[in-house]
Write a protein that holds these residues in place. Structure first.
Motif: not given
Length: 276
Positions: A187-195, A233-240
């Motif tokens: 779900f985090a990756r979906m949000i990050d991809a613009g879903a 999550l940090r690796r894809i920069r989803f989180t600071s």
């Protein structure tokens, strides 16, 4: 006329035969809007009782069932990713083998997804194994921006409630094994991809809370999965960096507090709901 959609349901040796049968029936035959296809993925060998229950519900299903048996247990993420490839429709709903869909679930979700949402969850009732007494309610965050903000700290969706667009899942890379956190990672990756994401506050799924439910949220295995997730999550920069440190600290402590404290903390800070 509503769009066609698939229902994706995994089952494995740890599932209870009676619970599985109720989950299937509630999500297929008892729905006011039924799925067009059920994809049932059996993740490894099962015992005779569960195998018989699977045969019965498949034979009695009012909609076509695509049943796929994996010879060896490969885990939830791989089973679901395989199941997605067998889904014939763009819109896919999820249910687990021990939860119950309320009759209006798909009738309430489908118009929202048809309207353009890529990932849609709902609220849930928690109920006990014995007698089905409702003991709690999980109320999710709503609104795309609020969900995306909350996702930096906690999974904003209850996995057994979601309906999504298969293409949006595929764009994000599909289900990927990640300890015990595959759904949150997806779900985090979906949000990050613009879903486009949303939740319905209304409880449309009943989530079975058996003995040891809160005990399983703690311990070293959960902590290892937690740390693996936060690093991803940090690796894809989803989180600071700050969010990473906060999450590792707060969510890490949560994994090691006594079970009673964990239960209270989950209801107050994470589930967003209340005890009944």
């Amino acid at each position: 006329m509503s769009a066609d959609f698939s229902l994706l349901m995994p089952v494995y040796r740890g599932d209870d035969a009676a619970h599985f049968a109720k989950a299937f029936t509630s999500s297929v035959g008892e729905q006011t809007i039924k799925p067009s296809q059920v994809v049932l993925v059996q993740d490894g060998p099962v015992d005779e009782e569960l195998a018989a229950a699977i045969d019965r519900v498949v034979d009695a299903s009012p909609v076509p069932v695509t049943r796929h048996v994996i010879d060896e247990n490969v885990g939830l993420a791989r089973a679901l990713d395989l199941g997605l490839t067998l889904c014939e429709h763009e819109i896919v709903a999820r249910i687990d083998a021990d939860d119950i869909s309320l009759p209006e679930r798909f009738a309430r979700q489908l118009p929202v997804v048809e309207g353009g949402v890529d990932l849609l969850g709902t609220g849930m009732f928690e109920f006990l194994d014995d007698g089905g007494a409702i003991v709690g309610r999980r109320t999710p965050r709503t609104g795309h921006d609020e969900i995306a903000r909350y996702a930096r700290f906690h999974d904003p969706f209850s996995h057994p409630t979601v309906m999504y667009r298969r293409s949006a899942v595929e764009r994000a890379g599909g289900y990927q094994p990640l300890g015990l956190m595959e759904d949150y990672w997806l779900f985090a990756r979906m949000i990050d991809a613009g879903a486009s994401v949303e939740n319905l506050v209304e409880p449309l799924v009943m989530y079975r809370v058996g003995a040891g439910a809160y005990a399983r949220r703690g311990g070293k295995a959960q902590w290892r999965s937690e740390l693996q997730l936060q690093r991803a999550l940090r690796r894809i920069r989803f989180t600071s960096r700050w969010e990473y440190l906060r999450n590792v600290t707060v969510r890490g402590v949560y994994r090691f507090v006594p079970e009673g404290v964990r239960k209270v903390a989950y209801r107050k800070l994470i589930a967003g709901g209340h005890s009944s």
